[in-house]
Design an enzyme around this catalytic site. Structure first.
Site, PDB file in Angstrom:
ATOM      1  N   ASP A 179       0.849  -1.196   0.000  1.00  0.00           N
ATOM      2  CA  ASP A 179       0.000   0.000   0.000  1.00  0.00           C
ATOM      3  C   ASP A 179       0.883   1.243   0.000  1.00  0.00           C
ATOM      4  OD1 ASP A 179       0.943   0.343   2.561  1.00  0.00           O
ATOM      5  OD2 ASP A 179      -1.005   0.342   3.520  1.00  0.00           O
ATOM      6  N   ILE A 180       0.272   2.386  -0.242  1.00  0.00           N
ATOM      7  CA  ILE A 180       0.992   3.657  -0.361  1.00  0.00           C
ATOM      8  C   ILE A 180       1.205   4.235   1.036  1.00  0.00           C
ATOM      9  CG2 ILE A 180       0.919   5.967  -1.370  1.00  0.00           C
ATOM     10  CD1 ILE A 180      -0.937   4.833  -3.533  1.00  0.00           C
ATOM     11  N   GLU A 184      -5.891   2.171  -0.652  1.00  0.00           N
ATOM     12  CA  GLU A 184      -4.601   2.347  -1.303  1.00  0.00           C
ATOM     13  C   GLU A 184      -3.786   1.062  -1.313  1.00  0.00           C
ATOM     14  OE1 GLU A 184      -4.003   3.459   3.066  1.00  0.00           O
ATOM     15  OE2 GLU A 184      -5.546   3.562   1.526  1.00  0.00           O
TER      16      GLU A 184
END
Length: 690
Positions: A570-571, A613
């Site tokens: 994920d970001i 995300e």
């Protein structure tokens, strides 16, 4: 009312509504089928009406031009149909006044006004006592008075031919030769009315020549083959096998033969080769022919139909009278025109059936890819229509700049375009630009002919994967509009040594709506499938689809004992990006990260948006070390990219390998634990777990 009663009433009302809805849908379906059947019946009825009008016109013209004194009436209704111009002139000569067909008809069917005009015949016409046979009658001049200055005795013969009655007049009943000629003319009429076999009809009609064919005199009839530009022999009499083979197919080239020259110039050509010093100035003149006379055969509209040829051998001095030749030419014209009309009707019927078959195949096609379905239809077209003369293919683009090609015309047919695929439809669009512009004005798209050797043909060959053996062909291009920014085309390649004919374009025009409709449906299904399986924002597989694919890969790994790894990443600090720069920038970051990650994996691997995300990557047949390398590569590439945040965007990733007995949930769970450790250890890193 109790709750149970209310529930039962609701269920009953819903059932009634569903049943009524089913009846409405069933009624609409039956109504649509009925309208289609009614439309098809109307077209067939109009075609039959046009055929009847055409035959009636030919029949009237035949009687009008007959070199005999004759008129035709209906057998049952006693309605006047047609009389010959010879009869009009004969009556004019008897009366000494200018006559017209209308006045002669008035003489025949007015019982009281013209008592001197064939009274016995008029009685038979009035009281319905007509019967085949010969009887004597008189005509008195003037026709409107019993007193007369001149009275003529006339022999009248009546022939009843099925639904019509032929009435023949002979002012000299003792002339048996003329009577035999009239019987021959009646035989010709029967051939025109009843005989459907062209050679048989021509054989019967040859009696009009009043000349014994054979033994030095021969005759032949050739029919024009417009597509092949040749004259095809359909009947001959008196020709030996060698000469018949020589004239079986004559090229329609001026100067090659008297037949070709006569048809092209629409004038009779006569050439004698028995005179001293005579030259054979035509390319095709078989040995033994001393004289060749060729006459063009034209339709009522002046269209070329074929030729009638007469041959004399071995110094034979037999002459055929001009009247006999003229009569025979007229009958041949009627027979050939009927033959051409019937051939056109049958050919159109077969073509309509083939187009209908293609439409039905495309309408019910459910199994297989669109390419295989279209390819089967193209194979059928090339076996059931004139398109068998060349190669046909379809190129189409659903707006993703990856045109697909189908058909024998293209190499590697069925594969999406690669490399410079975006330009592969530019040639087709340029050729069809004017036609597509007209479509905006409500006009129907039509096929465009691209001549062999033209710049447009060269552009097609250079930008489309056309087979090398069709590079020098002429192309028929039929546009297909599949949507606002999507298009395609049917392309037919005709070998360069053949003459382009409008029949090819007509077939493509007829089949193009069905193909365009099928491709539009396929495009819609692709769009629906994409929306169902892909994330709307990033374009990657959505959560449900990526989970389904992971379950399938786990089953495959269990069966074949293959390696399997997943990456869950994920970001980092994505909430801060949304809070600081807004959700629009956050969405762009998500799309950019998705594109970068998708470009970093193999085509056999899968990537989907897991949620928010988070993204899940499935690496098939990949072990622990290789999966970590891929994850590091994705992390490094995403970090090095430039975003609207004016600062690097990083990810944290967890890698897990499939263990025997793992489910999709347990495998992703271990990857999620590794991802959580990566975040605890400072983010922007990859953590692996077994």
């Amino acid at each position: 009312m109790t709750a149970i009663g209310e529930l039962l009433i609701s269920i009953l009302a819903g059932s009634v509504v569903l049943f009524l809805g089913f009846l409405v849908m069933r009624y609409r379906s039956l109504l649509g089928k009925a309208e289609h059947t009614l439309g098809d019946f109307s077209k067939r009825q109009m075609l039959a009406y046009e055929m009847a009008r055409h035959y009636q016109k030919d029949f009237r013209a035949c009687i009008r031009s007959m070199p005999a004194n004759v008129f035709i009436v209906g057998r049952h209704e006693r309605e006047f149909i047609q009389l010959s111009e010879g009869l009009v002139h004969w009556i004019e000569a008897l009366s000494g006044n200018p006559e017209t067909p209308d006045t002669v008809a008035s003489y025949l069917f007015s019982n009281d006004k013209y008592p001197g005009f064939f009274p016995a015949l008029k009685r038979n016409l009035a009281d319905g006592t007509l019967a085949s046979g010969v009887f004597q009658d008189t005509v008195k001049v003037p026709f409107d008075r019993v007193e007369c200055q001149a009275e003529h005795s006339v022999s009248i013969r009546i022939d009843i031919l099925e639904e019509v009655v032929c009435v023949w007049f002979d002012s000299d009943p003792n002339t048996h030769k003329q009577q035999r000629g009239e019987r021959s003319d009646a035989s010709v009429i029967r051939s025109i009315l009843n005989e459907t076999d062209l050679p048989t009809a021509l054989e019967r009609s040859s009696d009009l020549l009043r000349c014994q064919l054979g033994g030095g005199v021969a005759c032949s009839v050739s029919l024009l083959d417009g597509s092949a530009k040749t004259l095809k022999l359909v009947w001959s009499k008196g020709l030996d096998s060698t000469i018949r083979a020589s004239v079986a197919r004559l090229p329609l080239v001026f100067g090659d033969s008297p037949s070709a020259t006569a048809l092209l110039t629409e004038t009779s050509v006569a050439k004698a080769y028995n005179a001293p010093g005579a030259r054979r100035d035509f390319c095709i003149v078989p040995e033994g022919i001393e004289s060749w006379h060729s006459h063009p055969v034209l339709s009522n509209d002046g269209d070329a139909l074929g030729t009638v040829d007469f041959y004399l051998f071995d110094g034979v001095d037999t002459q055929i009278s001009d009247d006999a030749v003229g009569n025979f030419l007229f009958v041949v014209a009627v027979l050939l025109e009927r033959k051409v009309a019937m051939s056109t009707i049958f050919r159109q019927a077969r073509l309509d059936q083939a187009v209908k078959e293609v439409g039905q195949r495309l309408m019910v096609a459910t199994d297989g890819s669109s390419s295989s379905t279209l390819n089967d239809c193209l194979i059928f077209l090339t076996t059931a229509t004139p398109l068998s003369d060349g190669k046909i293919g379809i190129v189409f683009d659903f707006g993703v700049n990856e045109p697909e090609t189908v058909g024998r015309l293209f190499e590697h047919s069925g594969d999406p375009g690669t490399g410079s695929s975006a330009s592969r439809l530019s040639a087709v669009k340029a050729i069809c630009a004017d036609v597509i512009t007209q479509q905006d004005d409500g006009m129907v798209l039509e096929t465009v002919l691209v001549e062999s050797g033209s710049s447009a043909a060269a552009q097609l060959v250079s930008e489309l994967p056309i087979c090398s053996d069709s590079a020098g062909a002429s192309f028929f291009v039929c546009p297909l509009l599949l949507g606002r920014d999507q298009m395609g085309a049917i392309i037919f390649a005709l070998p360069g040594d053949q003459i382009p004919d409008t029949a090819y374009g007509s077939v493509m025009d007829m089949v193009s709506p069905s193909i365009a409709s099928y491709l539009s449906r396929e495009n819609l299904l692709r769009e629906l499938e994409k929306r169902a399986n892909h994330d709307q924002l990033t374009g990657l597989l959505n959560r449900g689809c990526i989970e389904e694919r992971l379950s399938s890969e786990i089953k495959r790994s269990n069966r074949y004992e293959n390696e399997l790894s997943v990456i869950l990443f994920d970001i980092d600090h994505f909430k801060q990006i949304n809070d600081q720069f807004g959700h629009d920038v956050g969405d762009e970051v998500l799309k950019q990260v998705a594109r970068r990650a998708e470009a970093s994996i193999r085509s056999v691997d899968l990537i989907g948006r897991w949620g928010g995300e988070e993204f899940l990557v499935i690496l098939v047949e990949t072990d622990h070390a290789s999966a970590k390398h891929v994850a590091e590569n994705i992390r490094r590439l995403i970090e090095s990219d430039v975003y609207e945040t004016n600062k690097p965007v990083t990810i944290s990733a967890g890698v897990a390998c499939y263990l025997k007995g793992d489910s999709s949930g347990s495998l992703v769970k271990r990857a999620d634990i590794a991802l959580y450790k990566a975040k605890e250890q400072g983010r922007n890193q990859v953590v692996t777990t077994i």
